[in-house]
Design a protein around this motif. Structure first.
Motif, PDB file in Angstrom:
ATOM      1  N   LEU A  85       0.513  -1.487   0.403  1.00 36.96           N
ATOM      2  CA  LEU A  85       0.069   0.072   0.108  1.00 36.96           C
ATOM      3  C   LEU A  85       1.219   1.354  -0.022  1.00 36.96           C
ATOM      4  O   LEU A  85       1.802   1.420   1.014  1.00 36.96           O
ATOM      5  CB  LEU A  85      -1.052  -0.213   1.083  1.00 36.96           C
ATOM      6  CG  LEU A  85      -1.555  -1.671   0.914  1.00 36.96           C
ATOM      7  CD1 LEU A  85      -2.434  -1.107   2.744  1.00 36.96           C
ATOM      8  CD2 LEU A  85      -2.778  -1.051   0.428  1.00 36.96           C
ATOM      9  N   THR A 106      -5.850  -3.882   1.117  1.00 39.95           N
ATOM     10  CA  THR A 106      -5.882  -5.116  -0.008  1.00 39.95           C
ATOM     11  C   THR A 106      -6.205  -5.863   0.485  1.00 39.95           C
ATOM     12  O   THR A 106      -5.258  -6.500   1.650  1.00 39.95           O
ATOM     13  CB  THR A 106      -4.985  -4.975  -0.893  1.00 39.95           C
ATOM     14  OG1 THR A 106      -4.949  -5.763  -1.602  1.00 39.95           O
ATOM     15  CG2 THR A 106      -3.553  -5.526   0.249  1.00 39.95           C
ATOM     16  N   GLU A 127     -14.503  -0.243  -2.903  1.00 47.46           N
ATOM     17  CA  GLU A 127     -14.312  -1.419  -3.166  1.00 47.46           C
ATOM     18  C   GLU A 127     -14.384  -2.585  -4.180  1.00 47.46           C
ATOM     19  O   GLU A 127     -15.244  -2.045  -4.973  1.00 47.46           O
ATOM     20  CB  GLU A 127     -14.379  -2.483  -2.325  1.00 47.46           C
ATOM     21  CG  GLU A 127     -13.658  -3.984  -2.041  1.00 47.46           C
ATOM     22  CD  GLU A 127     -14.240  -5.263  -1.077  1.00 47.46           C
ATOM     23  OE1 GLU A 127     -13.669  -4.756  -0.020  1.00 47.46           O
ATOM     24  OE2 GLU A 127     -15.115  -5.732  -1.258  1.00 47.46           O
ATOM     25  N   TRP A 148      -9.347  -4.282  -3.289  1.00 49.53           N
ATOM     26  CA  TRP A 148      -8.685  -2.890  -2.833  1.00 49.53           C
ATOM     27  C   TRP A 148      -9.238  -2.205  -2.619  1.00 49.53           C
ATOM     28  O   TRP A 148     -11.134  -1.951  -3.378  1.00 49.53           O
ATOM     29  CB  TRP A 148      -7.928  -2.685  -4.174  1.00 49.53           C
ATOM     30  CG  TRP A 148      -6.732  -3.424  -4.736  1.00 49.53           C
ATOM     31  CD1 TRP A 148      -6.774  -4.629  -5.999  1.00 49.53           C
ATOM     32  CD2 TRP A 148      -5.603  -3.480  -4.065  1.00 49.53           C
ATOM     33  NE1 TRP A 148      -5.276  -5.158  -5.786  1.00 49.53           N
ATOM     34  CE2 TRP A 148      -4.174  -3.852  -5.671  1.00 49.53           C
ATOM     35  CE3 TRP A 148      -5.084  -2.611  -3.486  1.00 49.53           C
ATOM     36  CZ2 TRP A 148      -3.506  -4.601  -4.817  1.00 49.53           C
ATOM     37  CZ3 TRP A 148      -3.160  -3.352  -3.521  1.00 49.53           C
ATOM     38  CH2 TRP A 148      -2.249  -3.862  -4.472  1.00 49.53           C
TER      39      TRP A 148
END
Length: 747
Positions: free
Chosen positions: A16, A336, A411, A389
């Protein structure tokens, strides 16, 4: 073809990189209205009577709640259930809850769970605010594929859709919120282990840094703290021929960035390999015993290694919280999650279908060549690669009359699936029955995109009264693309978008400092599962929605803690499943009503003892009167708790619990709104004893023993589907008595 005893490697976790935008109670007490205080996280220690009943309860409600809520304490999780337990095993002790775990506590994947009759595919599960991935087909998470009990700080069961700010794909019936263990402010090393029935062995090591001080770089990391936990467990399971082997890694790091900002980073990695049961017919139980499931015969379709699943998951997030001052706070949480599944399964683990034997009328081809098969075991190999994600943005602004809350959840999930016919006794080679045909049962890709912006305002016209109103807009788009889709047995390139505005209003009033009442009205929505696409015409199955109404009260005063509620849920377009063999189809079953009453109380009686009970009467039925499947008509828990310090030596502590869980009558199937396969009520008794021995310099040793199903009740507890060959009903049986010993040291 598959490396089951090693971690399946299906992809690399990308980093990330950046943050993206509840019987009224009459009591002699002060009538002075008090300001609603926030719910507290309580660390329980041994107390003399009178104490605080809410602290001794295994779970309980909050005076500030606006819907029926049970928060399970870390103490109960750590001391009163086996360390192998998953969150579904733990929350079964809450009102209206049921869990089907036939292989022992946490020793296999989930085989059914309901809250108020709503199935585990009909409520969301969140971890630290992030939705836990579910199977794309039916939105059901795999509890044994993500988080271990040692890393759970609390579990909150919200039996309601919540306010507009509650996110998730299935919040209409409630949600389960898991809070991960936070790093300790003191440094410690905690080795721990559990051994017990069913060949269970669990080992773990937790390391806490404590709060960093005088760090390098001018104190850049001062105030930070980190926890790392490694755990491994294995078991043969209560059912014959099954096994479970699991490894887990957990990390959470909390770092203040100045006086107004906090950064939290969390990583959870899990790998589980299981020889998976699929239910047992009554004939098999009579022939082989009630614990029969799989066997050790490599020429049998019930052979354990021929019914093996391997799950690898990862779950990561970053969270940035910032206080701008003047009542404005912002939280942003990119994340994620991934779920990778590899497996093989025989065509009929219930042994109602023959193996493959070549003949003039039965021909088989491998790699295009005709082969001669003699009692070969048929099955399928399958693969599921899922990655999501997302980002959760939340803003709150305090005002003179309350608090404004707004934000959004976004999402995107990608998922590829395939399943191939294979001969398991021939190195899992793909086979066909006609030259040139495809060995695939299905092969496709799907994408699910969800956007949920919300806005709500918590208005406080009086210090004792909070009225929260808001709306959430849910927009869901599903894409399905592939050459071979389930049921259709042909190609598909479809998409559908479902939009719904979901208003809500709830009220909490503190009648006194010890007594509150609440009311909630809200509309709910269930994201249509992928299964509804397995039809020639997409949208023939309509998305489910609900209208929820509930009222309740909470009372907490010293030695007594009690709460009660009544709920009425009107369900439109109920989606139900039909399972034959290994195939499951979903159809609309019409409208349904869920209603009931729930009670819960803890009363301290002195000398460290307390009485605990909860109970519910639940009515879940279609509008033609048929009962919803897997929806017990009642649930209840009753028992005795003990909590006392200085038992043997100064500073020590002894905790014990004796709890009986009762689950009422239910039906296994309701296809066509007709009840089939009745399952009688059953009960299970669990006992736990835990002793904490303090040592020098904040060190301690924890010893415990937990006994599950004390009286060895082997009742049928659930319906598992129908046998692929003869259609005989398959069932789940309560696992036999389990005894688990645990030890941990804090050094």
């Amino acid at each position: 073809m598959f490396g089951y005893r090693s971690i399946p490697c299906c992809g690399t976790t990308a980093p990330l990189l950046a943050l993206a935008p509840l019987f009224a109670l009459v009591a002699t007490t002060s009538a002075e209205a008090q300001t609603a205080a926030p719910a507290e996280t309580i660390q329980v220690t041994g107390q003399a009577f009178p104490g605080v009943a809410a602290q001794q309860a295994p779970q309980g409600a909050s005076l500030t709640e606006t819907e029926p809520t049970s928060t399970i304490s870390q103490r109960f999780i750590a001391q009163d259930v086996p360390a192998t337990s998953n969150y579904d095993d733990i929350l079964r002790m809450t009102p209206s809850a049921m869990d089907i775990d036939p292989n022992g506590p946490g020793l296999q994947q989930d085989f059914g769970q309901s809250i108020r009759g709503l199935q585990y595919t009909q409520f969301s599960v969140l971890f630290d605010g992030v939705q836990v991935p579910g199977s794309p087909s039916n939105l059901s998470p795999q509890p044994a594929a993500y988080f271990v009990a040692h890393d759970l700080q609390t579990i909150t069961v919200n039996r309601g859709p919540g306010p507009a700010s509650t996110i998730g794909s299935a919040t209409f019936g409630g949600d389960v919120e898991l809070h991960g263990l936070d790093p300790s402010t003191t440094s410690a090393l905690v080795p721990y282990a559990t051994f017990g029935t069913f060949g269970t062995k669990l080992y773990g090591l937790e390391a806490d840094s404590g709060t960093f001080t005088h760090t390098l770089g001018g104190g850049l990391l001062d105030g930070g703290r980190i926890i790392v936990d490694l755990e491994r467990n294995e078991s043969r399971g209560a059912l014959s021929g099954t096994s479970d082997e699991r490894r887990n890694f957990y990390l959470k790091y909390i770092q203040p960035l100045g006086a107004d900002t906090t950064l939290t980073a969390m990583v959870n990695l899990d790998n589980a390999v299981t020889d998976t049961p699929y239910g047992t017919s009554m004939a098999e139980m009579q022939k082989y015993g009630r614990n029969f499931s799989l066997n050790d015969d490599p020429h049998s379709q019930a052979y354990g290694p021929y019914n093996r699943d391997a799950y690898t998951t990862d779950f990561e997030y970053l969270k940035l919280d910032h206080d701008f001052g003047n009542g404005l706070k912002v939280s942003d949480q990119p994340y994620t999650t991934a779920f990778y599944h590899r497996g093989v399964q025989t065509s009929d683990p219930s042994l109602s279908s023959p193996n493959l034997t070549s003949s003039a009328s039965h021909k088989y081809y491998i790699d295009g060549a005709l082969v001669n098969l003699d009692n070969a075991v048929p099955g399928a190999a399958y693969q599921n690669d899922y990655r999501a994600w997302g980002n959760i943005l939340r803003l709150t602004q305090d005002t003179p009359w309350g608090q404004l809350r707004t934000g959004a959840w976004f999402e995107s999930e990608d998922n590829t699936l395939y399943k191939t016919n294979v001969v398991l006794t021939h190195d899992q080679q793909p086979y066909v029955t006609k030259r040139g045909a495809s060995p695939y049962q299905y092969q496709y890709f799907d994408r699910l995109i969800t956007a949920q912006p919300y806005i709500e305002y918590a208005w406080r016209p009086l210090q004792s009264l909070t009225i929260t109103g808001g709306v959430k807009y849910s927009s869901v788009t599903r894409h399905l693309d592939g050459p071979l889709v389930r049921t259709i047995k042909g190609p598909a390139d479809d998409h559908a978008t479902y939009n719904k505005a979901l208003p809500s209003i709830d009220v909490n009033e503190r009648l006194t400092k010890n007594w509150s009442v609440f009311f909630q009205a809200a509309k709910g929505f269930l994201t249509p599962p992928l299964n509804v696409f397995y039809a020639q015409i997409v949208n023939t199955v309509q998305p489910s929605s609900t209208d929820n109404y509930q009222i309740g009260t909470v009372y907490q005063r010293g030695w007594l803690s009690a709460d009660a509620d009544f709920y009425d849920l009107q369900y439109q377009n109920y989606i139900a499943a039909t399972t034959i063999g290994t195939n499951t189809e979903y159809t609309n079953q019409g409208n349904a009503t869920f209603k009931g009453i729930e009670l819960e109380a803890t009363a301290q009686v002195g000398y460290g003892f307390a009485l605990y009970a909860n109970g519910s009467l639940n009515d879940a039925h279609y509008h033609n009167g048929a009962q919803i499947a897997q929806a017990p008509r009642r649930t209840a828990v009753a028992g005795v708790l003990f909590d006392h310090g200085n038992v043997i030596r100064r500073g020590d502590k002894l905790d014990a619990s004796f709890l009986i869980k009762d689950v009422g009558q239910q039906y296994g199937l309701d296809t066509g709104q007709k009840d089939k396969f009745p399952i009688k009520s059953y009960d299970t008794t669990d006992v736990s004893v835990h002793y904490l021995l303090p040592l020098q310099q904040h060190r301690q040793i924890d010893l415990g023993v937990q006994v599950t199903n004390l009286f060895n009740n082997l009742s049928i507890i659930g319906y598992a589907g129908a046998a692929a060959g003869n259609g005989a009903p398959l069932y789940w049986v309560n696992p036999g008595r389990g005894i688990f010993f645990s030890v941990a040291a804090r050094i």
